[in-house]
Structure formats: structure tokens, C-alpha cells
Design a protein around this motif. Structure first.
Motif, mmCIF file in Angstrom:
data_model
loop_
_atom_site.group_PDB
_atom_site.id
_atom_site.type_symbol
_atom_site.label_atom_id
_atom_site.label_comp_id
_atom_site.label_asym_id
_atom_site.label_seq_id
_atom_site.Cartn_x
_atom_site.Cartn_y
_atom_site.Cartn_z
ATOM 1 N N VAL A 139 0.839 -1.201 0.000
ATOM 2 C CA VAL A 139 0.000 0.000 0.000
ATOM 3 C C VAL A 139 0.877 1.255 0.000
ATOM 4 N N LEU A 173 -9.072 -0.641 0.691
ATOM 5 C CA LEU A 173 -7.732 -0.310 0.197
ATOM 6 C C LEU A 173 -7.633 1.163 -0.188
ATOM 7 N N LEU A 193 -4.936 3.830 1.150
ATOM 8 C CA LEU A 193 -4.126 4.632 0.234
ATOM 9 C C LEU A 193 -4.320 6.123 0.507
ATOM 10 N N LEU A 245 -4.201 -4.629 -5.395
ATOM 11 C CA LEU A 245 -3.280 -5.241 -4.443
ATOM 12 C C LEU A 245 -2.635 -6.471 -5.062
#
Length: 180
Positions: free
Chosen positions: A17, A46, A50, A135
């Protein structure tokens, strides 16, 4: 069920990440005019991670949105009812027209989810560009879609299953590969 192999733990996911956040900033020369759009469910988790990393690096918040692609899927009505995801909504408060949209998802496989997400995005505005961050890229594309940012490339066979678990949704962070 077959053998399950742990591919990424919480630290490896965190490093991925962080790397993707730096790559997004570099490629876009900052975060001006950018928006992160997570594909429900784990893509949203995610995107949140981020956004936090980018804010820590840049000292400024990046816009964020959520996208449910259920109604845009090309397999609607072709899957068993219990496998069908719940219909939810598009939650993007900002106008996408002229913006750099970075789509976020957990696993890229055939490309059909991303195609559906792009269709949904185009119905909400006309972005200047659409980039893709995942990912895990496991290969086996059925459509000409390629990610711009990848946490980990994991070559798989079609009879294997990649499972991403994230703390926000699942209570733990891991990426596993199950051989069926």
C-alpha cells in the motif's frame, strides 16, 4: 478444499500500500485533480488506506469515492442467486468530469470487474483519465485491461483461488492462495 498458502501478511500488505501510494503521487506529479475510487467491498478498504498514506506523504487529503458495479456486471442473472453480490450505490460526491480517477480493487483476474467499474464511472461523468491500482494481479485476463499500480503479481492457475482479507471487513490482513 486443497492446500492453502499464505502469500502476504499484514506487513507485506502495508508495504504494498505504501509503495502504491508513492507511485500514484509520482505518476500524477502530486494529487491535484485526482480522486481514489474503491470498488466495493475490499477496494474501498484499500482506497481508504491509500488515502491515509497519501495524506501522510503529501500533507493534503485526496478525494475519495466508492463504487458498486453490481448492475454493470456482464454475468448478472447468469450466476447462482446466493453468489450474486448485493446491489448497493455509487457514493462519489465529487464531479468526475476532467478528473484523474484511480480505481482501486483487491484482486485483478479476468478484467470484467474493472470493465464494469469503468462503465459505471462513465455514467457518472467523463474523467480525464482512469488509472487502475490493485493489491494482487493474478493474471488470466479475458479483456485487454492492465493495472497501472500493482502490490504483488501472483501467477496462478485457473483452478486456484486468491483470497484477500482486510482488517476493515474481515478483522485480519492476509492474502492466501488456495489450490483446489
Amino acid at each position: 478444499m486443497g492446500e492453502t498458502v499464505n502469500l502476504l501478511d499484514d506487513k507485506a500488505i502495508g508495504r504494498a500500500v505504501t509503495r502504491i501510494a508513492h507511485e500514484i503521487i509520482e505518476r500524477n506529479k502530486g494529487i491535484d485533480n485526482c480522486i481514489l475510487v474503491g470498488i466495493k467491498t475490499r477496494g474501498v478498504d484499500l482506497a481508504g488506506r491509500l488515502a491515509d498514506k497519501i495524506e501522510a506523504i503529501e500533507g493534503a487529503a485526496i478525494d475519495m469515492g466508492e463504487l458498486d458495479i453490481t448492475l454493470y456486471r456482464d454475468d448478472i442473472g447468469k450466476t447462482k442467486q446466493m453468489d450474486a453480490p448485493l446491489v448497493q450505490q455509487i457514493d462519489i460526491d465529487q464531479d468526475l468530469t476532467g478528473r484523474k480517477v484511480i480505481l482501486i480493487d483487491d484482486v485483478l483476474y479476468t478484467g470484467r470487474t474493472v470493465r464494469a467499474a469503468m462503465d459505471a464511472l462513465m455514467d457518472t461523468g467523463r474523467p480525464a483519465s482512469i488509472q487502475l491500482a490493485v493489491l494482487v494481479d493474478r493474471g488470466h485476463r479475458e479483456l485487454p485491461i492492465r493495472p497501472d499500480y500493482v502490490g504483488k503479481n501472483i501467477p496462478t492457475s485457473k483452478d486456484e483461488r486468491v483470497t484477500v482479507l482486510l482488517k476493515e471487513t474481515d478483522g485480519t490482513d492476509s492474502v492466501t492462495l488456495e489450490k483446489r
